[in-house]
Scaffold this active site. Structure first.
Site, PDB file in Angstrom:
ATOM      1  N   GLU A  54     -23.928  21.757 -19.961  1.00  0.00           N
ATOM      2  CA  GLU A  54     -22.684  22.109 -20.509  1.00  0.00           C
ATOM      3  C   GLU A  54     -21.761  19.631 -20.196  1.00  0.00           C
ATOM      4  OE1 GLU A  54     -19.608  23.934 -18.437  1.00  0.00           O
ATOM      5  OE2 GLU A  54     -18.393  23.331 -19.301  1.00  0.00           O
ATOM      6  N   LYS A 105     -15.905  30.010 -12.223  1.00  0.00           N
ATOM      7  CA  LYS A 105     -16.553  29.821 -13.125  1.00  0.00           C
ATOM      8  C   LYS A 105     -16.478  28.570 -12.915  1.00  0.00           C
ATOM      9  CE  LYS A 105     -18.323  27.447 -17.533  1.00  0.00           C
ATOM     10  NZ  LYS A 105     -18.221  26.105 -17.881  1.00  0.00           N
ATOM     11  N   ASP A 164     -33.326  33.222  -8.804  1.00  0.00           N
ATOM     12  CA  ASP A 164     -32.753  33.984 -10.114  1.00  0.00           C
ATOM     13  C   ASP A 164     -31.373  33.732 -10.319  1.00  0.00           C
ATOM     14  OD1 ASP A 164     -31.833  36.389 -11.068  1.00  0.00           O
ATOM     15  OD2 ASP A 164     -32.808  38.040  -9.736  1.00  0.00           O
ATOM     16  N   HIS A 168     -13.646  14.575 -20.370  1.00  0.00           N
ATOM     17  CA  HIS A 168     -13.938  14.584 -21.562  1.00  0.00           C
ATOM     18  C   HIS A 168     -14.974  14.058 -23.219  1.00  0.00           C
ATOM     19  CE1 HIS A 168     -14.316  19.475 -20.410  1.00  0.00           C
ATOM     20  NE2 HIS A 168     -14.452  18.766 -19.919  1.00  0.00           N
TER      21      HIS A 168
HETATM   22  P1  HMG Z   1     -13.325   8.969 -14.023  1.00  0.00           P
HETATM   23  O1  HMG Z   1     -12.579   8.429 -13.265  1.00  0.00           O
HETATM   24  O2  HMG Z   1     -13.075   8.303 -15.453  1.00  0.00           O
HETATM   25  O3  HMG Z   1     -15.110   8.269 -14.019  1.00  0.00           O
HETATM   26  O4  HMG Z   1     -13.806   9.985 -14.044  1.00  0.00           O
HETATM   27  P2  HMG Z   1     -15.412   7.037 -13.901  1.00  0.00           P
HETATM   28  O5  HMG Z   1     -16.130   5.638 -15.441  1.00  0.00           O
HETATM   29  O6  HMG Z   1     -15.058   5.195 -13.491  1.00  0.00           O
HETATM   30  O7  HMG Z   1     -16.809   6.543 -13.149  1.00  0.00           O
HETATM   31  C1  HMG Z   1     -17.090   6.972 -12.211  1.00  0.00           C
HETATM   32  C2  HMG Z   1     -18.096   7.633 -11.428  1.00  0.00           C
HETATM   33  O8  HMG Z   1     -18.305   9.165 -11.515  1.00  0.00           O
HETATM   34  C3  HMG Z   1     -19.362   7.235 -11.796  1.00  0.00           C
HETATM   35  O9  HMG Z   1     -20.005   5.956 -10.754  1.00  0.00           O
HETATM   36  C4  HMG Z   1     -20.634   8.174 -11.696  1.00  0.00           C
HETATM   37  O10 HMG Z   1     -21.165   8.500 -10.752  1.00  0.00           O
HETATM   38  C5  HMG Z   1     -19.583   9.170 -12.050  1.00  0.00           C
HETATM   39  P3  HMG Z   1     -20.466   4.698 -11.714  1.00  0.00           P
HETATM   40  O11 HMG Z   1     -22.068   5.399 -11.285  1.00  0.00           O
HETATM   41  O12 HMG Z   1     -20.204   4.416 -12.078  1.00  0.00           O
HETATM   42  O13 HMG Z   1     -20.324   4.350 -10.119  1.00  0.00           O
HETATM   43  N1  HMG Z   1     -19.733   9.920 -13.661  1.00  0.00           N
HETATM   44  C6  HMG Z   1     -20.557  10.011 -14.365  1.00  0.00           C
HETATM   45  N2  HMG Z   1     -21.957  10.197 -13.904  1.00  0.00           N
HETATM   46  C7  HMG Z   1     -23.029  10.069 -14.895  1.00  0.00           C
HETATM   47  N3  HMG Z   1     -22.607  10.660 -16.313  1.00  0.00           N
HETATM   48  C8  HMG Z   1     -21.584  10.547 -16.688  1.00  0.00           C
HETATM   49  C9  HMG Z   1     -20.693   9.919 -15.427  1.00  0.00           C
HETATM   50  N4  HMG Z   1     -19.458   9.494 -15.909  1.00  0.00           N
HETATM   51  C10 HMG Z   1     -18.630   9.492 -14.890  1.00  0.00           C
HETATM   52  N5  HMG Z   1     -21.623  10.142 -18.223  1.00  0.00           N
HETATM   53  C11 HMG Z   1     -15.231  12.295 -15.290  1.00  0.00           C
HETATM   54  C12 HMG Z   1     -14.453  11.425 -15.120  1.00  0.00           C
HETATM   55  C13 HMG Z   1     -16.175  13.254 -16.306  1.00  0.00           C
HETATM   56  C14 HMG Z   1     -16.042  11.822 -14.120  1.00  0.00           C
HETATM   57  C15 HMG Z   1     -13.982  12.824 -15.019  1.00  0.00           C
HETATM   58  O14 HMG Z   1     -12.896  13.098 -15.623  1.00  0.00           O
HETATM   59  C16 HMG Z   1     -14.159  14.776 -14.237  1.00  0.00           C
HETATM   60  O15 HMG Z   1     -14.888  14.617 -12.542  1.00  0.00           O
HETATM   61  N6  HMG Z   1     -14.002  15.628 -15.629  1.00  0.00           N
HETATM   62  C17 HMG Z   1     -13.639  16.735 -14.999  1.00  0.00           C
HETATM   63  C18 HMG Z   1     -14.602  17.511 -15.561  1.00  0.00           C
HETATM   64  C19 HMG Z   1     -15.497  19.080 -15.401  1.00  0.00           C
HETATM   65  O16 HMG Z   1     -14.542  19.587 -14.273  1.00  0.00           O
HETATM   66  N7  HMG Z   1     -15.812  19.253 -16.013  1.00  0.00           N
HETATM   67  C20 HMG Z   1     -16.781  20.371 -16.487  1.00  0.00           C
HETATM   68  C21 HMG Z   1     -16.848  21.424 -17.642  1.00  0.00           C
HETATM   69  S1  HMG Z   1     -14.836  21.587 -17.608  1.00  0.00           S
HETATM   70  C22 HMG Z   1     -14.852  23.246 -17.066  1.00  0.00           C
HETATM   71  O17 HMG Z   1     -15.560  23.989 -17.380  1.00  0.00           O
HETATM   72  C23 HMG Z   1     -14.477  23.832 -15.442  1.00  0.00           C
HETATM   73  C24 HMG Z   1     -12.963  24.250 -15.435  1.00  0.00           C
HETATM   74  O18 HMG Z   1     -12.765  24.866 -16.464  1.00  0.00           O
HETATM   75  C25 HMG Z   1     -12.756  24.401 -13.887  1.00  0.00           C
HETATM   76  C26 HMG Z   1     -11.419  24.465 -13.812  1.00  0.00           C
HETATM   77  O19 HMG Z   1     -10.875  24.750 -14.780  1.00  0.00           O
HETATM   78  O20 HMG Z   1     -11.240  24.865 -12.217  1.00  0.00           O
HETATM   79  C27 HMG Z   1     -11.991  22.695 -15.871  1.00  0.00           C
END
Ligand code: HMG
Length: 427
Positions: free
Chosen positions: A80, A259, A275, A374
């Site tokens: 994901e 989730k 598991d 995203h």
């Molecule tokens: P941001 O502030 O835009 O991140 O957040 P950034 O570009 O400023 O980077 C900050 C740090 O985040 C980076 O530090 C990395 O540690 C990490 P740096 O290396 O730059 O010093 N980071 C990454 N690590 C690896 N690959 C990348 C990457 N980008 C940043 N490409 C971020 C961006 C996506 C982290 C933020 O918006 C976020 O946490 N969003 C939440 C996303 C999420 O939860 N996704 C799960 C899937 S959705 C789901 O299924 C669950 C849900 O339904 C659950 C619920 O409802 O409770 C949401």
């Protein structure tokens, strides 16, 4: 100290090299990763039936988790997008806020024998309890090797539930998950239990509702990491607390909330060859322990301390030995990355990752919304695919996010424009 900034921007080969250079990966694991050494077909054929192939999944790394004062790099197997980014992001903020603390309440597996047809429930229960010491001995004789390793059957309890007299046995399975061990013990108890109770055994089996393997992870995130603007940070902290409350009262939200927690938990459980069905089953049953299905984590805003405090508890009967753990080369690499933890340490890391994942998702949900992150990730990937250099990525991502079509063609056009007009004022 290792700097993880920019780890996400490296190529897989550069990431492996960086891990090796920083002694976060052994030379043997480095070789395995480089040779793309996957599960051999012959081994896979021994692990399951009717084998026709193998399915590969991406293995990523969420670096720099501070747990009980030690840093860990967590391998994550997930398909994901954004899960690993979210975990890495949360790990960074939580580390700067003091990290995670974990508590292993206990580590025992439970088995059960369900008896039916007892003519007198009370005397059947009393007879079984009177024979408790012999029954525990009998269980241990059925699996002497675990006793030699310091584990074994520990406690036996009996409960009558409607037309069933249910005998529960708690077993210390040491480093194993112990499903086979417990099942063997439970089946060995059946003849004696039938004799003592006068009833018949309906079934004898391990329970995945591992309430004797509860693990808690906690953290307290400084408000400054929610927003640089103090008022905005306070508002977000209040909203985080409300998001947690919502998951306690609405099962539709609780399901998605949990989730999100399992996005992290499953990824590390899978990476360590465990598991995941057992962990999911136990976790969701625990979420419904009150009679209603609820969010597994709680977040509170401590105004005095200026922190948002998170807590996650769930059963985590994880193993570091047994099953397919030693067989799969990728799993051995995962254990190497983790520093060969014992089962209790691994359980604490998994629950910490679940809490981190939950924090990142909630922070996004009550802040900019989930899609912003995203889209940003997608734009970054497109920028990299278009061949942008580190300096070109920020302006390219900014223009891509403002563009009508978020695709590679648009990314390439903008990149050409950036290169052809380096001095142009960019939007
Ligand atoms: P941001 O502030 O835009 O991140 O957040 P950034 O570009 O400023 O980077 C900050 C740090 O985040 C980076 O530090 C990395 O540690 C990490 P740096 O290396 O730059 O010093 N980071 C990454 N690590 C690896 N690959 C990348 C990457 N980008 C940043 N490409 C971020 C961006 C996506 C982290 C933020 O918006 C976020 O946490 N969003 C939440 C996303 C999420 O939860 N996704 C799960 C899937 S959705 C789901 O299924 C669950 C849900 O339904 C659950 C619920 O409802 O409770 C949401």
């Amino acid at each position: 100290m290792v700097s993880w900034t920019g780890f996400a921007k490296k190529s897989p080969q550069e990431r492996r090299q960086a891990l090796k250079n920083n002694q976060a990966l052994s030379p043997a694991s480095f070789e395995k990763l480089n040779k793309e050494e996957l599960l051999p077909l012959e081994t896979a054929n021994q692990m399951t039936e009717n084998l026709i192939g193998r399915l590969a999944l991406p293995m990523s790394l969420a670096p720099d988790f501070l747990v009980n004062g030690q840093t860990y790099n967590l391998p994550m197997v997930t398909e994901e997008p954004s899960v690993v980014a979210a975990a890495s992001y949360a790990a960074k903020l939580i580390k700067r806020s003091g990290g995670f603390t974990t508590e292993i309440h206990q580590r025992q597996m439970l088995g059960q024998v369900a008896l039916t047809g007892c003519s007198d429930w009370q005397s059947a229960k009393e007879a079984i309890l009177a024979g408790k010491a012999d029954l525990i001995d009998l269980a241990n004789q059925a699996h002497p090797s675990i006793v030699k390793r310091g584990g074994g059957a520990r406690e036996l309890t009996v409960e009558q539930k409607e037309n069933f007299l249910i005998v529960y046995l708690a077993v210390d399975t040491q480093e194993a998950m112990g499903a086979n061990m417990v099942n063997t013990m439970m089946e060995a108890l059946v003849p004696k239990l039938e004799e003592l109770s006068g009833g018949q055994s309906l079934m004898a089996i391990l329970s995945n509702y591992a309430t004797d393997s509860l693990v808690t992870a906690q953290c307290a995130v400084d408000l400054r990491f929610l927003s640089r603007n103090k008022e905005e940070a306070k508002k977000l902290a209040e909203k985080l607390e409300q998001a947690s409350q919502l998951a306690q009262i609405d099962p539709y939200r609780a399901s998605t909330h949990n989730k999100g927690i399992f996005n992290g938990i499953d990824a590390l459980v899978l990476a360590t060859g465990n598991d995941w069905r057992a962990i999911e089953a136990g976790g969701h049953t625990y979420a419904a322990a009150s009679g209603s299905y609820r969010g597994l984590s709680q977040w509170t805003y401590d105004k005095e301390a200026g922190k948002v405090k998170g807590r996650l508890t769930l059963p985590m009967p994880i193993a570091t030995k047994g099953g397919s753990i030693g067989l799969n080369p990728s799993v051995t690499v995962a254990f190497d990355l983790l520093g060969q933890p014992d089962a209790k340490t691994l359980a604490g890391l998994i629950v910490s990752l679940g809490l981190a994942q939950n924090f990142a998702a909630l922070k996004a949900l009550v802040g900019k919304g989930i899609q912003a992150g995203h889209m940003k990730l997608q734009a970054k990937s497109l920028a990299l695919l278009a061949g942008a250099t580190e300096r070109e990525i920020p302006p390219l991502v900014q223009e891509l996010l403002a563009a009508q079509h978020l695709n590679l063609e648009t990314a390439q056009k903008i990149l050409d424009d950036i290169r052809n007009n380096p001095n142009a004022k960019r939007t």
